[in-house]
Design a protein around this motif. Sequence first.
Motif, mmCIF file in Angstrom:
data_model
loop_
_atom_site.group_PDB
_atom_site.id
_atom_site.type_symbol
_atom_site.label_atom_id
_atom_site.label_comp_id
_atom_site.label_asym_id
_atom_site.label_seq_id
_atom_site.Cartn_x
_atom_site.Cartn_y
_atom_site.Cartn_z
ATOM 1 N N UNK A 1 0.840 -1.207 0.000
ATOM 2 C CA UNK A 1 0.000 0.000 0.000
ATOM 3 C C UNK A 1 0.865 1.244 0.000
ATOM 4 N N UNK A 2 0.296 2.341 -0.512
ATOM 5 C CA UNK A 2 0.934 3.650 -0.357
ATOM 6 C C UNK A 2 0.009 4.511 0.501
ATOM 7 N N UNK A 3 0.577 5.273 1.392
ATOM 8 C CA UNK A 3 -0.257 6.234 2.128
ATOM 9 C C UNK A 3 -0.778 7.278 1.148
ATOM 10 N N UNK A 4 -1.941 7.823 1.410
ATOM 11 C CA UNK A 4 -2.525 8.819 0.515
ATOM 12 C C UNK A 4 -2.543 10.188 1.198
ATOM 13 N N UNK A 5 -2.765 11.198 0.354
ATOM 14 C CA UNK A 5 -2.824 12.569 0.879
ATOM 15 C C UNK A 5 -3.956 13.277 0.140
ATOM 16 N N UNK A 6 -4.814 13.967 0.906
ATOM 17 C CA UNK A 6 -5.899 14.738 0.270
ATOM 18 C C UNK A 6 -5.304 16.053 -0.222
ATOM 19 N N UNK A 7 -5.532 16.381 -1.492
ATOM 20 C CA UNK A 7 -5.061 17.671 -2.009
ATOM 21 C C UNK A 7 -6.254 18.391 -2.629
ATOM 22 N N UNK A 8 -6.024 19.609 -3.080
ATOM 23 C CA UNK A 8 -7.126 20.376 -3.687
ATOM 24 C C UNK A 8 -7.659 19.709 -4.940
ATOM 25 N N UNK A 9 -6.773 18.977 -5.624
ATOM 26 C CA UNK A 9 -7.195 18.340 -6.872
ATOM 27 C C UNK A 9 -7.655 16.893 -6.655
ATOM 28 N N UNK A 10 -7.660 16.434 -5.436
ATOM 29 C CA UNK A 10 -8.131 15.066 -5.172
ATOM 30 C C UNK A 10 -7.133 14.299 -4.321
#
Length: 446
Positions: free
Chosen positions: A351-360
């Motif tokens: 798995x990769x950790x995710x990050x919420x950004x303005x574009x998704x």
Amino acid sequence: MANSPLTPGVVPGRLQPDDYTRNFADKAPPLTAHEAAVAADRCYFCHDAPCVTACPTAIDIPLFIREIATGAPAAAARTIFEQNILGGMCARVCPTEQLCEEACVRMTAEARPVEIGRLQRFATDTLMTREGHPFMRAAPTGRRIAVVGAGPAGLACAHRLAMKGHEVQLFDARPKAGGLNEYGIAAYKTVNDYAQAEVAWLMGIGGIAVTNGKALGRDMTLDDLRAGHDAVFLAIGLGGVNALRAEGEEKAQVVDAVDFIARLRQAEDLSTIPVGRHVVVIGGGMTAVDAAVQSKLLGAESVTMVYRRGRAAMGASEEEQHLASSKGVRIVTGAAPLRLLGDGAVEAVEFAYTRETETGLELTDETFRIRADQVFKAIGQKLEGAPEGIALSGRKIAVTGPGRTSVPGVWAGGDCATGGDDLTVTAVAEGRDAAEDIHATLMAEG
Ligand SMILES: Cc1cc2nc3c(=O)[nH]c(=O)nc-3n(C[C@H](O)[C@H](O)[C@H](O)COP(=O)(O)OP(=O)(O)OC[C@H]3O[C@@H](n4cnc5c(N)ncnc54)[C@H](O)[C@@H]3O)c2cc1C
Ligand code: SF4
């Protein structure tokens, strides 16, 4: 030697026979008459009750609770069934904590709502164990209507149409009626073959002919149905499963959660269902929770649910997340699968950790692995087999008002149609409302 939770690989019979009985017992056992009276007594019988507004089928909740309080549970059941003919199943499976009970004024005031769901079950169980059916059919209209799909939407539509005096032909591709009530809902929510008992009871209205094993698109076309009927209602649900789009998805023991659950629901003996020692479930909705919890209840040593966003965005309610944790399921949020590793069969997921950004949502470079000998994909279902020529909106059948599609004489409802939130109770409401509109349309035609 018998298998145990520590046996490597994907094997059946990890537990003792008694463990299966205990693990898959009724999640919320029925109230006794005394308990129901005490629970009903907590209701304020509010005017403009918020619980009614929050119910997709708009059951008159204060009225049915008052009927229970005055010792008339059968009358209470009738009040429920007038709005929701699958009120028995909904009492067992509705996420009441997000619907009526969340809106209850006693929830707002004391964080302890009236137990509407359990009271609804008390009332409906009382009536359904009595002889006969509570509703009568109107005089025959001579109209024939085809309903495709015998899940909650199709059943609710068929029953309402039959009540109005129409002849209904109900077709379903699968061997049994009930849709996901029979093949999807977690086993501990609907014990003792309740889905089939409810279908048999609902058919007590008369005027509904059921044909199982007959699929639209394979055995008949929409044009065939339109030619032979005055109206058609499509309630085919969401038969396809979204792909993970991760490398190695084709490896052995990487399976759709809904298939696993359907197999489990149809098993005569739960000890025959193979389950991994280390199970990973990818997704954050009800299906993911059900697959994770039931894997644990079948004896998996470790079960991890991994969801790409945060807990608040999960489709599964807080109560379901709590249920999963209480059964020993580990919930990891903010991570998405990159690849499934293993030689032939899956052995781990990266798995990769995710990050919420303005574009998704973006993947970060931070990765980790979880050991897995079985992986369940539970990242959502999709429409499969919509008839040609019918307009879609997004990935569902486009409908306006009470289920009217782009094709004259054809209505649609439940999960396969736009609007609604993919719950049993919403499917029931949509099936019922489409039936009312079909009836009004046919009667206006004279
Ligand atoms: C694993 C799982 C657990 C869930 N748990 C809950 C829960 O606890 N509470 C809740 O409120 N909701 C739950 N849901 C959602 C709920 O089950 C659905 O929203 C509901 O069943 C939708 O009803 P439906 O009638 O639209 O479709 P379905 O129940 O999917 O029924 C569709 C029917 O159409 C038939 N069909 C499909 N294609 C064809 C064809 N071409 N020809 C003929 N027949 C066809 C299928 O065989 C099926 O019987 C769950 C869903 C899943 C997948
Ligand atoms: S909101 Fe609560 S107290 Fe008021 S009628 Fe509904 S169940 Fe009863």
